[in-house]
Design an enzyme around this catalytic site. Sequence first.
Site, PDB file in Angstrom:
ATOM      1  N   ASP A  93      -4.422 -11.440 -12.964  1.00 15.02           N
ATOM      2  CA  ASP A  93      -3.977 -12.738 -12.485  1.00 15.02           C
ATOM      3  C   ASP A  93      -4.758 -13.788 -13.254  1.00 15.02           C
ATOM      4  OD1 ASP A  93      -2.561 -14.594 -11.100  1.00 15.02           O
ATOM      5  OD2 ASP A  93      -4.059 -14.744  -9.509  1.00 15.02           O
ATOM      6  N   ASP A 267       1.765  -7.033  -5.329  1.00 12.91           N
ATOM      7  CA  ASP A 267       0.318  -6.806  -5.261  1.00 12.91           C
ATOM      8  C   ASP A 267      -0.152  -7.502  -4.018  1.00 12.91           C
ATOM      9  OD1 ASP A 267       0.370  -9.660  -6.396  1.00 12.91           O
ATOM     10  OD2 ASP A 267      -1.717  -9.313  -5.861  1.00 12.91           O
ATOM     11  N   CYS A 305       1.002  11.097   7.223  1.00 17.36           N
ATOM     12  CA  CYS A 305       0.421  10.732   5.935  1.00 17.36           C
ATOM     13  C   CYS A 305      -0.390  11.906   5.380  1.00 17.36           C
ATOM     14  CB  CYS A 305      -0.504   9.526   6.131  1.00 17.36           C
ATOM     15  SG  CYS A 305      -1.369   9.023   4.642  1.00 17.36           S
ATOM     16  N   CYS A 307      -2.683  11.472   2.829  1.00 16.88           N
ATOM     17  CA  CYS A 307      -3.757  10.934   1.998  1.00 16.88           C
ATOM     18  C   CYS A 307      -5.057  11.677   2.308  1.00 16.88           C
ATOM     19  CB  CYS A 307      -3.933   9.431   2.231  1.00 16.88           C
ATOM     20  SG  CYS A 307      -4.845   9.013   3.720  1.00 16.88           S
ATOM     21  N   CYS A 310      -6.333  11.004   5.885  1.00 12.24           N
ATOM     22  CA  CYS A 310      -5.575  11.617   6.984  1.00 12.24           C
ATOM     23  C   CYS A 310      -5.644  13.142   6.960  1.00 12.24           C
ATOM     24  CB  CYS A 310      -4.132  11.135   6.955  1.00 12.24           C
ATOM     25  SG  CYS A 310      -4.006   9.387   7.383  1.00 12.24           S
ATOM     26  N   HIS A 336      -6.385   5.151   2.546  1.00  7.31           N
ATOM     27  CA  HIS A 336      -5.175   5.318   3.358  1.00  7.31           C
ATOM     28  C   HIS A 336      -4.206   4.145   3.203  1.00  7.31           C
ATOM     29  CE1 HIS A 336      -2.404   6.054   6.602  1.00  7.31           C
ATOM     30  NE2 HIS A 336      -2.549   4.779   6.882  1.00  7.31           N
TER      31      HIS A 336
END
Length: 377
Positions: A93, A267, A305, A307, A310, A336
């Site tokens: 950015d 984003d 989930c 991930c 998790c 997560h």
Amino acid sequence: MVIKYQLKKQSEECQARVGIVTTPHGSFETPVFMAVGTQGTVKTLVKEDLHEIGSQIILGNTYHLWNQPGHKTVEKAGGLHKFMNWDRSILTDSGGFQVFSLAKLRDIHEEGVYFKHHKNGAKLFLSPEIAIEIQRSLGSDIMMCFDECPPYPCSYEYMKNSVDRTLRWANRCLDANKDNNSQGLFGIIQGGEYDELRVYCAEELVKMPFDGYSIGGTSVGEPKEIQNKVLDCVVPVLPHDKPRYLMGVGSPGAILDAIERGIDMFDCVLPTRIARHGTAMTTNGRVIIKNKEFAEDFTPLDNKCDCYCCKNYTRAYLRHLFKANELLGHRLLSIHNIQFLVKLTEGAREAIKNNCFLEYKRKVYSDYGLNDNGKDF
RNA sequence: GGAGAGGUAGCGAAGUGGCUAAACGCGGUGGACUGUAAAUCCACUCUCUACGAGUUCGAUGGUUCGAAUCCGUCCCUCUCCA
């Protein structure tokens, strides 16, 4: 062009589409969620975490890296990729958002923006040319034009002047980047809630040779309907062969609404910030893990989930980490939350390919407990 | 036994006659967060039938129009000396 966009599938139900964006550091499918690593780090995570999550592109920030450690230092290190050990795409950015977020510490002029440094009070000057120079030193794959992200609400007159200035700055960014054939540059559409200004800004920017077009100045406090309305009028103006990026949007509801309207890239600091503050986005809605109700909840944060968090930890343990002020909690929730959004966009891509995006969106809304009026995360 | 210091809300700690249901910190409980000035910020945290009322500052008895604050007695804690 350094950045290539290939349309893979246009939804038959809505404006949603699946594409592939190619950058000097690899390609990724869109719609995509990009995690934010302002200071050269997606806070608390290492490259391997992001790889496991499935992140293909992350953000860095011009203003912050310019101030610390300094873009020249990053350049000497071999560029931002090497400096921060990230081998995939990076979008930087421009500092335009700091014109908004550091509003009390800056003055906008035609030549650029004067900032008073938020830590040491030093006088700083950022212009389209300087923002490009910094981003060239950083070596990001996709650079952003230096713009003004105006606040909400904002008068029509102010917005009109701001948009015109942002357009002049866009031209200056292009000029400053003429000889650059190793990095892409996106233009930023402003105009706030005013359809007419949004369309005008988009039309003017589309005339300029950018690698992609982004919509900025959203998620600055305006109602959700305005954000969707803006997309409804802006996206039709944008070319089909370039990526479209909605800046700063990261709530599940808003992301799906925007994908439906033809947005490719997102984003947001939301997943990582709320993670550090103890909140998780889960399939069945927001979970404030610090709350007492989870003290002896020995189930995963999100049982749908897969991930790292998790798969390996319980809500009770995560709550314990937060109550004990242990940094691992920040890290696990960050993993997560980012994966939640990365998977959300991945699911959207699959749904678009299978012509069932609207059904997908309805299901996510319903499972999450979202509605069109209330909070969308 | 002698000398000294002290006992304030869950904890620590201000306050030493009215503006004090009592600063502040911690802890506790909720909430917020959207191109990162953010491991941050906000609210509540004596009790209740709660935009009002009732009980508090070791205990108890006084002084005073009025006391956590002044006086008496008692209980307890800590430090030093024997």
